[in-house]
Scaffold this motif. Structure first.
Motif, PDB file in Angstrom:
ATOM      1  N   LEU A  45       6.532  21.109  43.278  1.00 33.91           N
ATOM      2  CA  LEU A  45       6.700  22.381  43.978  1.00 33.91           C
ATOM      3  C   LEU A  45       7.264  23.471  43.085  1.00 33.91           C
ATOM      4  O   LEU A  45       6.958  24.643  43.272  1.00 33.91           O
ATOM      5  N   GLU A  46       8.104  23.056  42.134  1.00 28.03           N
ATOM      6  CA  GLU A  46       8.804  24.047  41.318  1.00 28.03           C
ATOM      7  C   GLU A  46       9.348  23.376  40.074  1.00 28.03           C
ATOM      8  O   GLU A  46       9.670  22.187  40.079  1.00 28.03           O
ATOM      9  N   GLY A  47       9.488  24.137  39.011  1.00 28.36           N
ATOM     10  CA  GLY A  47      10.129  23.652  37.801  1.00 28.36           C
ATOM     11  C   GLY A  47       9.156  23.053  36.809  1.00 28.36           C
ATOM     12  O   GLY A  47       7.941  23.190  36.939  1.00 28.36           O
ATOM     13  N   LYS A  48       9.739  22.398  35.808  1.00 22.10           N
ATOM     14  CA  LYS A  48       8.919  21.789  34.768  1.00 22.10           C
ATOM     15  C   LYS A  48       9.459  20.406  34.439  1.00 22.10           C
ATOM     16  O   LYS A  48      10.641  20.118  34.598  1.00 22.10           O
ATOM     17  N   ILE A  49       8.533  19.565  33.995  1.00 24.38           N
ATOM     18  CA  ILE A  49       8.845  18.200  33.612  1.00 24.38           C
ATOM     19  C   ILE A  49       7.689  17.732  32.730  1.00 24.38           C
ATOM     20  O   ILE A  49       6.545  18.161  32.927  1.00 24.38           O
ATOM     21  N   SER A  50       7.964  16.889  31.759  1.00 27.29           N
ATOM     22  CA  SER A  50       6.883  16.411  30.889  1.00 27.29           C
ATOM     23  C   SER A  50       5.855  15.653  31.726  1.00 27.29           C
ATOM     24  O   SER A  50       6.185  15.062  32.759  1.00 27.29           O
ATOM     25  N   SER A  51       4.628  15.651  31.273  1.00 27.43           N
ATOM     26  CA  SER A  51       3.568  14.975  32.041  1.00 27.43           C
ATOM     27  C   SER A  51       3.848  13.475  32.159  1.00 27.43           C
ATOM     28  O   SER A  51       3.560  12.868  33.195  1.00 27.43           O
ATOM     29  N   GLN A  52       4.417  12.878  31.123  1.00 30.63           N
ATOM     30  CA  GLN A  52       4.747  11.456  31.161  1.00 30.63           C
ATOM     31  C   GLN A  52       5.794  11.174  32.247  1.00 30.63           C
ATOM     32  O   GLN A  52       5.651  10.252  33.047  1.00 30.63           O
ATOM     33  N   LYS A  53       6.844  11.974  32.283  1.00 33.05           N
ATOM     34  CA  LYS A  53       7.895  11.788  33.286  1.00 33.05           C
ATOM     35  C   LYS A  53       7.366  12.136  34.679  1.00 33.05           C
ATOM     36  O   LYS A  53       7.735  11.493  35.656  1.00 33.05           O
ATOM     37  N   GLN A  54       6.493  13.127  34.780  1.00 36.13           N
ATOM     38  CA  GLN A  54       5.922  13.485  36.070  1.00 36.13           C
ATOM     39  C   GLN A  54       5.146  12.311  36.665  1.00 36.13           C
ATOM     40  O   GLN A  54       5.261  12.021  37.855  1.00 36.13           O
ATOM     41  N   LYS A  55       4.395  11.615  35.839  1.00 38.95           N
ATOM     42  CA  LYS A  55       3.645  10.446  36.318  1.00 38.95           C
ATOM     43  C   LYS A  55       4.589   9.360  36.830  1.00 38.95           C
ATOM     44  O   LYS A  55       4.306   8.705  37.837  1.00 38.95           O
ATOM     45  N   LEU A  56       5.726   9.161  36.149  1.00 42.05           N
ATOM     46  CA  LEU A  56       6.706   8.182  36.601  1.00 42.05           C
ATOM     47  C   LEU A  56       7.291   8.579  37.956  1.00 42.05           C
ATOM     48  O   LEU A  56       7.421   7.744  38.857  1.00 42.05           O
TER      49      LEU A  56
END
Length: 88
Positions: A45-56
């Motif tokens: 919904l908001e913010g940023k996170i690495s794609s690897q961590k997002q998948k986790l």
């Protein structure tokens, strides 16, 4: 804001927000200096996170969706929350 789980350097927090900014049940995710907000459906919904961590995070949400919904309901009713198992 209560910490409900931690895994692989990711901290998951949840707080009921009556009339809050996001208007839907969600979690706050902290990973290093990055902060993000995900719906309980796994949508960023908001913010940023690495794609690897997002998948986790997305995998963890999918596994624990019912527990997340139960925790949201408890917090919304002013009841104590419970911790949720980390991703292993």
């Amino acid at each position: 804001m209560p910490v409900i789980s931690m895994f692989y350097g990711i901290i998951i927090r949840m707080q009921s927000e009556h009339g809050g900014k996001h208007h839907i049940p969600h979690i706050h995710v902290i990973c290093g200096d990055d902060e993000s907000v995900f719906s309980l459906e796994g949508q960023l919904l908001e913010g940023k996170i690495s794609s690897q961590k997002q998948k986790l995070v997305e995998a963890w949400i999918e596994i624990h969706k019912e527990e997340l919904q139960a925790n949201w309901k408890l917090l919304d009713e002013g009841e104590p929350f419970f911790r949720i198992e980390p991703l292993r």
